[in-house]
Design a protein around this motif. Structure first.
Motif, PDB file in Angstrom:
ATOM      1  N   SER A   1     -84.843 -61.398  33.031  1.00 46.27           N
ATOM      2  CA  SER A   1     -84.435 -62.773  32.783  1.00 46.27           C
ATOM      3  C   SER A   1     -85.555 -63.572  32.121  1.00 46.27           C
ATOM      4  N   SER A   2     -86.798 -63.319  32.526  1.00 46.15           N
ATOM      5  CA  SER A   2     -87.935 -64.018  31.923  1.00 46.15           C
ATOM      6  C   SER A   2     -88.062 -63.667  30.447  1.00 46.15           C
ATOM      7  N   ARG A   3     -87.860 -62.390  30.119  1.00 43.60           N
ATOM      8  CA  ARG A   3     -87.916 -61.987  28.715  1.00 43.60           C
ATOM      9  C   ARG A   3     -86.800 -62.660  27.925  1.00 43.60           C
ATOM     10  N   GLY A   4     -85.613 -62.715  28.519  1.00 42.70           N
ATOM     11  CA  GLY A   4     -84.507 -63.379  27.844  1.00 42.70           C
ATOM     12  C   GLY A   4     -84.804 -64.842  27.571  1.00 42.70           C
ATOM     13  N   LEU A   5     -85.408 -65.515  28.553  1.00 44.66           N
ATOM     14  CA  LEU A   5     -85.752 -66.933  28.381  1.00 44.66           C
ATOM     15  C   LEU A   5     -86.795 -67.115  27.282  1.00 44.66           C
ATOM     16  N   ARG A   6     -87.770 -66.210  27.207  1.00 45.14           N
ATOM     17  CA  ARG A   6     -88.779 -66.309  26.146  1.00 45.14           C
ATOM     18  C   ARG A   6     -88.150 -66.128  24.770  1.00 45.14           C
ATOM     19  N   VAL A   7     -87.246 -65.172  24.654  1.00 43.86           N
ATOM     20  CA  VAL A   7     -86.557 -64.939  23.378  1.00 43.86           C
ATOM     21  C   VAL A   7     -85.782 -66.181  22.967  1.00 43.86           C
ATOM     22  N   LEU A   8     -85.048 -66.749  23.903  1.00 44.99           N
ATOM     23  CA  LEU A   8     -84.220 -67.910  23.595  1.00 44.99           C
ATOM     24  C   LEU A   8     -85.060 -69.111  23.186  1.00 44.99           C
TER      25      LEU A   8
ATOM     26  N   ALA B   1     -77.877 -69.695  31.791  1.00 40.99           N
ATOM     27  CA  ALA B   1     -77.368 -68.499  32.464  1.00 40.99           C
ATOM     28  C   ALA B   1     -78.514 -67.617  32.956  1.00 40.99           C
ATOM     29  N   PHE B   2     -79.535 -67.418  32.119  1.00 44.86           N
ATOM     30  CA  PHE B   2     -80.679 -66.613  32.543  1.00 44.86           C
ATOM     31  C   PHE B   2     -81.404 -67.271  33.713  1.00 44.86           C
ATOM     32  N   TRP B   3     -81.500 -68.594  33.672  1.00 44.67           N
ATOM     33  CA  TRP B   3     -82.151 -69.308  34.772  1.00 44.67           C
ATOM     34  C   TRP B   3     -81.361 -69.143  36.067  1.00 44.67           C
ATOM     35  N   LEU B   4     -80.027 -69.294  35.982  1.00 46.13           N
ATOM     36  CA  LEU B   4     -79.197 -69.104  37.163  1.00 46.13           C
ATOM     37  C   LEU B   4     -79.293 -67.671  37.685  1.00 46.13           C
ATOM     38  N   GLY B   5     -79.357 -66.717  36.760  1.00 49.02           N
ATOM     39  CA  GLY B   5     -79.412 -65.315  37.151  1.00 49.02           C
ATOM     40  C   GLY B   5     -80.643 -64.958  37.969  1.00 49.02           C
ATOM     41  N   ARG B   6     -81.666 -65.800  37.925  1.00 44.34           N
ATOM     42  CA  ARG B   6     -82.877 -65.558  38.699  1.00 44.34           C
ATOM     43  C   ARG B   6     -82.724 -65.963  40.160  1.00 44.34           C
ATOM     44  N   ARG B   7     -81.667 -66.714  40.482  1.00 44.94           N
ATOM     45  CA  ARG B   7     -81.477 -67.174  41.851  1.00 44.94           C
ATOM     46  C   ARG B   7     -81.008 -66.017  42.741  1.00 44.94           C
TER      47      ARG B   7
ATOM     48  N   GLY C   1     -75.479 -63.444  38.255  1.00 43.27           N
ATOM     49  CA  GLY C   1     -75.575 -62.769  36.963  1.00 43.27           C
ATOM     50  C   GLY C   1     -74.382 -62.999  36.058  1.00 43.27           C
ATOM     51  N   LYS C   2     -73.200 -63.202  36.647  1.00 38.91           N
ATOM     52  CA  LYS C   2     -71.994 -63.404  35.829  1.00 38.91           C
ATOM     53  C   LYS C   2     -72.049 -64.700  35.015  1.00 38.91           C
ATOM     54  N   ALA C   3     -73.035 -65.560  35.304  1.00 44.36           N
ATOM     55  CA  ALA C   3     -73.187 -66.778  34.500  1.00 44.36           C
ATOM     56  C   ALA C   3     -73.402 -66.431  33.034  1.00 44.36           C
ATOM     57  N   GLU C   4     -73.958 -65.249  32.757  1.00 42.67           N
ATOM     58  CA  GLU C   4     -74.139 -64.826  31.361  1.00 42.67           C
ATOM     59  C   GLU C   4     -72.795 -64.701  30.653  1.00 42.67           C
ATOM     60  N   ASP C   5     -71.792 -64.195  31.362  1.00 36.97           N
ATOM     61  CA  ASP C   5     -70.471 -64.052  30.744  1.00 36.97           C
ATOM     62  C   ASP C   5     -69.851 -65.416  30.474  1.00 36.97           C
ATOM     63  N   LEU C   6     -70.057 -66.368  31.387  1.00 39.55           N
ATOM     64  CA  LEU C   6     -69.570 -67.732  31.154  1.00 39.55           C
ATOM     65  C   LEU C   6     -70.292 -68.350  29.968  1.00 39.55           C
ATOM     66  N   ALA C   7     -71.593 -68.081  29.849  1.00 41.07           N
ATOM     67  CA  ALA C   7     -72.338 -68.568  28.690  1.00 41.07           C
ATOM     68  C   ALA C   7     -71.776 -67.960  27.408  1.00 41.07           C
ATOM     69  N   GLY C   8     -71.352 -66.689  27.489  1.00 33.76           N
ATOM     70  CA  GLY C   8     -70.750 -66.051  26.322  1.00 33.76           C
ATOM     71  C   GLY C   8     -69.494 -66.772  25.863  1.00 33.76           C
ATOM     72  N   LEU C   9     -68.695 -67.260  26.828  1.00 34.28           N
ATOM     73  CA  LEU C   9     -67.508 -68.028  26.459  1.00 34.28           C
ATOM     74  C   LEU C   9     -67.882 -69.315  25.734  1.00 34.28           C
ATOM     75  N   VAL C  10     -68.939 -69.985  26.216  1.00 38.88           N
ATOM     76  CA  VAL C  10     -69.397 -71.211  25.555  1.00 38.88           C
ATOM     77  C   VAL C  10     -69.858 -70.900  24.133  1.00 38.88           C
ATOM     78  N   ILE C  11     -70.550 -69.777  23.953  1.00 35.54           N
ATOM     79  CA  ILE C  11     -71.009 -69.373  22.628  1.00 35.54           C
ATOM     80  C   ILE C  11     -69.818 -69.166  21.692  1.00 35.54           C
TER      81      ILE C  11
END
Length: 327
Positions: free
Chosen positions: A26-33, A79-85, A96-106
């Motif tokens: 998740s940290s790597r994902g946040l850095r990329v974003l 989503a990545f931030w939530l996934g760390r909880r 982790g499923k917050a990523e899929d919800l973020a995908g819908l927003v995208i």
């Protein structure tokens, strides 16, 4: 037996190890974003300035797309931030499923950019206007391509390494943006040769490209929402289980994505005369091997059934229940 060591040796892959790995992903994902957002936002701002004094609708479409691509970092970052909880008693699998919800927003953001770009291109076809500062327009298209291609490579590489479908989809989106930026060069070239209609036509082609990205992104997110996995992963998991010492047979194997990590639920068969402790050792060894050999698998629930003697049915009561409920 090889798994006998687990009777006296604790399993090394405890929940803390798995959590640390997931947090690092998740940290790597946040850095990329964060980095890609900064680059795409700067690219879009430069293009927007040139749109203001050139009037290029093709560049406008590309600018809108770049702004949209930058904005997709926001829901993904959340989503990545939530996934760390940590998991709770209500959200027992974590967030982790917050990523899929973020995908819908995208997907919604991509769709909105396609509609707006298409509308502007059609308006310009109906009411042609001169495109000015063609050299600047061409330069802005090149800047857009370079920025998007760098971001695309970065997002796709890290997304595949950490198993994030949303991040990979976002990277593919950025790559298509890069090619649509190159299309702006064609529009500028056509206008320079005395064909001003080339600019809105290129704008429409860019809209079509955005629509194709939309289709691919929507399909990817749909697969994740429906818990689809690559069948090759199932084949690999079944091979790992069948090669585990003490496993006499492999039953159902199920995999699902929780964000960018996998969880497994598997059934194995062990000798019916093993003790509870010995059967548990086989199950632990099976989980241990799965975590090591199946990429991005973080946890597995292993159910051990007795194998033999002949004609024994250890699920007779459950089978009768299932027959009754499905009748």
């Amino acid at each position: 037996m090889a798994f006998g060591a687990h009777l006296v040796t604790p399993h090394s892959h405890d929940s803390a190890d798995k959590t640390d790995t997931a947090l690092e992903s998740s940290s790597r994902g946040l850095r990329v974003l964060g980095l890609s957002f900064a680059i795409l936002a700067a690219t879009a701002v430069v293009q927007a300035v040139i749109v203001a004094f050139s009037g290029s609708v093709a560049l406008l479409g590309d600018t809108l797309h770049n702004f949209a691509d930058a904005l997709t970092a926001v829901p993904l970052g959340i989503a990545f931030w939530l996934g760390r909880r940590a998991a709770t008693r209500r959200f027992t699998y974590g967030y982790g499923k917050a990523e899929d919800l973020a995908g819908l927003v995208i997907v919604v953001i991509i769709a909105a950019s396609a509609v707006l770009a298409g509308y502007e291109a059609i308006q310009r076809l109906l009411d042609p206007q001169e495109v000015r500062q063609l050299g600047w327009v061409a330069g802005a298209g090149l800047v857009g391509f370079l920025g998007n291609e760098w971001v695309a490579r970065y997002r796709i590489r890290v997304g595949r390494e950490i198993g994030s479908a949303a991040l990979v989809a976002d990277g593919l989106h950025a790559r298509t943006d890069g090619f649509t930026s190159l299309a702006v060069l064609l529009g500028a070239g056509g206008a320079a040769l005395g064909y001003p209609i080339a600019d809105p036509v290129i704008g429409l082609l860019i809209t079509l490209a955005i629509a194709l990205v939309l289709r691919n992104a929507a399909r990817e997110i749909y697969h994740r929402l429906m818990d689809a996995v690559d069948p090759a992963l199932l084949d690999q998991a079944e091979r790992v289980l069948s090669q585990t010492p003490g496993v006499r047979g492999v039953g159902a194997v199920r995999l699902r994505w929780i964000g960018h990590t996998l969880r497994a639920e598997v059934e194995i068969q062990v000798d019916h005369d093993l003790s509870l402790v010995e059967s548990h050792a086989v199950a632990v060894e099976a989980e241990h091997r799965l975590i090591h050999q199946v990429a991005r698998l973080r946890a597995a629930t292993v159910h051990a059934d007795p194998h033999g003697p002949r004609d024994a049915d250890y699920h007779e009561r459950l089978n009768r229940h299932r027959e009754t409920t499905t009748a």
